[in-house]
Design a protein around this motif. Structure first.
Motif, PDB file in Angstrom:
ATOM      1  N   GLU A 111       0.835  -1.196   0.000  1.00  0.00           N
ATOM      2  CA  GLU A 111       0.000   0.000   0.000  1.00  0.00           C
ATOM      3  C   GLU A 111       0.876   1.255   0.000  1.00  0.00           C
ATOM      4  OE1 GLU A 111      -4.067  -1.153   2.345  1.00  0.00           O
ATOM      5  OE2 GLU A 111      -2.314  -0.622   3.549  1.00  0.00           O
ATOM      6  N   VAL A 115      -4.824   7.632  -0.848  1.00  0.00           N
ATOM      7  CA  VAL A 115      -6.152   7.034  -0.850  1.00  0.00           C
ATOM      8  C   VAL A 115      -6.658   7.005  -2.286  1.00  0.00           C
ATOM      9  CG1 VAL A 115      -8.531   7.254  -0.045  1.00  0.00           C
ATOM     10  CG2 VAL A 115      -6.624   7.791   1.499  1.00  0.00           C
ATOM     11  N   ASN A 116      -7.185   5.864  -2.712  1.00  0.00           N
ATOM     12  CA  ASN A 116      -7.636   5.722  -4.089  1.00  0.00           C
ATOM     13  C   ASN A 116      -8.800   6.657  -4.370  1.00  0.00           C
ATOM     14  OD1 ASN A 116      -9.490   4.249  -6.255  1.00  0.00           O
ATOM     15  ND2 ASN A 116      -7.380   3.561  -6.553  1.00  0.00           N
ATOM     16  N   GLY A 119     -12.206   4.973  -4.796  1.00  0.00           N
ATOM     17  CA  GLY A 119     -12.704   4.122  -3.728  1.00  0.00           C
ATOM     18  C   GLY A 119     -12.513   2.650  -3.996  1.00  0.00           C
ATOM     19  N   GLU A 120     -11.579   2.289  -4.875  1.00  0.00           N
ATOM     20  CA  GLU A 120     -11.357   0.891  -5.220  1.00  0.00           C
ATOM     21  C   GLU A 120     -10.662   0.129  -4.086  1.00  0.00           C
ATOM     22  OE1 GLU A 120     -10.785   0.753 -10.038  1.00  0.00           O
ATOM     23  OE2 GLU A 120      -9.040   1.239  -8.815  1.00  0.00           O
ATOM     24  N   ASP A 121     -10.994  -1.149  -3.969  1.00  0.00           N
ATOM     25  CA  ASP A 121     -10.238  -2.078  -3.135  1.00  0.00           C
ATOM     26  C   ASP A 121      -9.498  -3.003  -4.085  1.00  0.00           C
ATOM     27  OD1 ASP A 121     -11.288  -1.041  -0.770  1.00  0.00           O
ATOM     28  OD2 ASP A 121     -13.052  -2.331  -0.917  1.00  0.00           O
ATOM     29  N   SER A 125      -5.719  -6.201  -1.310  1.00  0.00           N
ATOM     30  CA  SER A 125      -6.412  -6.158  -0.028  1.00  0.00           C
ATOM     31  C   SER A 125      -6.856  -7.532   0.436  1.00  0.00           C
ATOM     32  CB  SER A 125      -7.616  -5.209  -0.112  1.00  0.00           C
ATOM     33  OG  SER A 125      -8.574  -5.680  -1.051  1.00  0.00           O
ATOM     34  N   SER A 133      -8.459  -0.853   3.034  1.00  0.00           N
ATOM     35  CA  SER A 133      -8.202   0.523   3.468  1.00  0.00           C
ATOM     36  C   SER A 133      -8.515   1.545   2.394  1.00  0.00           C
ATOM     37  CB  SER A 133      -6.727   0.670   3.860  1.00  0.00           C
ATOM     38  OG  SER A 133      -5.890   0.530   2.716  1.00  0.00           O
ATOM     39  N   HIS A 134      -8.790   1.112   1.163  1.00  0.00           N
ATOM     40  CA  HIS A 134      -9.026   1.979  -0.003  1.00  0.00           C
ATOM     41  C   HIS A 134      -7.771   2.752  -0.411  1.00  0.00           C
ATOM     42  CE1 HIS A 134     -13.181   0.970   0.638  1.00  0.00           C
ATOM     43  NE2 HIS A 134     -13.223   1.614   1.789  1.00  0.00           N
ATOM     44  N   HIS A 135      -6.610   2.359   0.071  1.00  0.00           N
ATOM     45  CA  HIS A 135      -5.373   2.995  -0.372  1.00  0.00           C
ATOM     46  C   HIS A 135      -4.935   2.393  -1.700  1.00  0.00           C
ATOM     47  CE1 HIS A 135      -3.591   5.362   3.145  1.00  0.00           C
ATOM     48  NE2 HIS A 135      -4.838   5.050   3.501  1.00  0.00           N
ATOM     49  N   THR A 185     -16.195  -2.741  -6.091  1.00  0.00           N
ATOM     50  CA  THR A 185     -15.565  -1.419  -6.073  1.00  0.00           C
ATOM     51  C   THR A 185     -14.572  -1.245  -7.210  1.00  0.00           C
ATOM     52  OG1 THR A 185     -13.789  -2.147  -4.586  1.00  0.00           O
ATOM     53  CG2 THR A 185     -15.790  -1.286  -3.560  1.00  0.00           C
TER      54      THR A 185
END
Length: 395
Positions: A111, A115-116, A119-121, A125, A133-135, A185
């Protein structure tokens, strides 16, 4: 890609080293003629969850381990029984997920601090202990105490999976395009990538005609790579693995065929002779998307064939392969439950078991090098631990 669980400013970091202090003892086969092994439990980075996923010719074992508290996962490297924390790229988590055979460096995913924006995972992950964490998460190469990010194809996220002895790396990365076949996502298209050994420049490995996405998991020293081709999906398999693929050194993709299922057709290892192993769905899942695989082998002469399971089991996976044709993996009595580490030689699958009275239950065997050393994951009481298994006696 598989079910397995498992803005950065790059700087040199202090890397803690932990001495081997856990159980080490012999293992025996189950009476079917398989070789005996000496099993060594590998130390963690302070937490109770460790996984070993790769072993190279030098005996370096790679994988991941949680830190104390089990909420943060870091990529780990075991050498001579000592564990090194490989750090991250600015975020909390990292991991080495697939078999990586470079004798000079380690590859994986980490990571970043960013932050993406969508909002992708991302795929990585799945292999971290904590919730997504959406990073942003990108592929890394770790060498000489430093972790460096690998470029994407223009998107935010990437994933470094495997490497060969020459230093080439493969994985997958977003290219920035919106893809209507994505789900959950995930919204950006991803493609398989080969990062060249000298410059780490990213070269796209295209999907099969008619597919939108691809991902590569392993590469041999001749430059032949393997992976998947399909729709975008969640970027963790399923519809993304509609087809198992081998890419020639020039990047031309070839469909390896199927053993019955239409999803989760996933090669994970290729040796110098062109033998490939992995896992693929067989008929029998509740839905086409159900994860219901058998281990398979593919060769240029025989094509693809299932390797079955241990007697009474319902699914299996081929996870690692050496140049002698030995395959390792797991066979499970239920859906990813009651799994056992297995060795497959000449099409015969054998469970690997520690000597009676020892505290380890071997859950899987993830990789095997040309000396026959196996790396995998075991259970020790309430903890999940990494182990190394070295063959003893005549072969």
């Amino acid at each position: 890609m598989t079910h397995r669980s498992v803005p950065a400013v790059l700087a040199a970091v202090a890397l803690p080293v932990v001495l081997l202090s856990a159980w080490s003892g012999p293992a025996v086969a189950d009476g079917t003629g398989a070789p005996a092994y000496r099993i060594t439990e590998l130390p963690s980075l302070g937490g109770s969850i460790s996984t070993a996923t790769g072993v190279n010719d030098r005996g370096w074992i790679t994988g991941s381990s949680t830190l104390a508290g089990d909420r943060i996962t870091h990529a780990a490297l075991w050498r001579s029984g000592r564990v090194t924390d490989l750090g991250t790229l600015g975020g909390d988590n990292s991991a080495a997920v697939f078999s990586s055979h470079s004798n000079r460096f380690v590859v994986g995913v980490a990571e970043t601090a960013a932050v993406n924006p969508d909002g992708e995972d991302w795929s990585c992950s799945v292999f971290f202990a904590a919730a997504a964490s959406h990073h942003d998460c990108v592929g890394f190469v770790w060498q000489d105490g430093r972790m460096r990010p690998l470029p994407t194809l223009g998107g935010h996220n990437g994933f470094a999976a495997g490497s060969n002895r020459r230093g080439d790396i493969v994985g997958w990365a977003e290219n920035g395009r919106l893809d209507p076949t994505c789900s959950g996502t995930q919204i950006r298209q991803f493609r398989a990538v080969r990062w060249d050994a000298r410059t780490h420049r990213a070269h796209e490995l295209p999907p099969l005609p008619g597919d939108s996405t691809s991902a590569a998991t392993a590469i041999n020293d001749r430059g032949d790579a393997v992976g998947i081709s399909g729709a975008c999906g969640f970027a963790v398999g399923g519809v993304s693995a509609a087809h198992a693929v081998r890419w020639d050194a020039d990047g031309t993709p070839h469909d390896l065929g199927r053993i019955g299922g239409v999803q989760w057709n996933t090669p994970v290892a290729i040796n110098e002779r062109g033998l490939i192993t992995g896992f693929a769905n067989v008929p029998g899942g509740a839905t086409p998307a159900s994860f219901y695989p058998n281990a398979f082998a593919w060769s240029p002469r025989s094509g693809i064939r299932t390797l079955g399971t241990l007697p009474g089991d319902v699914l299996s996976e081929g996870l690692g392969l050496n140049d002698h044709g030995q395959i390792v993996g797991e066979s499970c009595q239920a859906h990813l439950a009651n799994c056992r580490a297995v060795l497959i030689e000449d099409g015969h699958m054998t469970a690997l078991r520690p000597q009676a009275g020892t505290p380890l239950t071997l859950l899987d065997a993830d990789d095997i090098n040309d000396q026959g050393t196996i790396a995998g994951t075991a259970r020790h009481g309430a903890s999940t631990v990494a182990y190394a298994a070295e063959p003893v006696g005549p072969r």
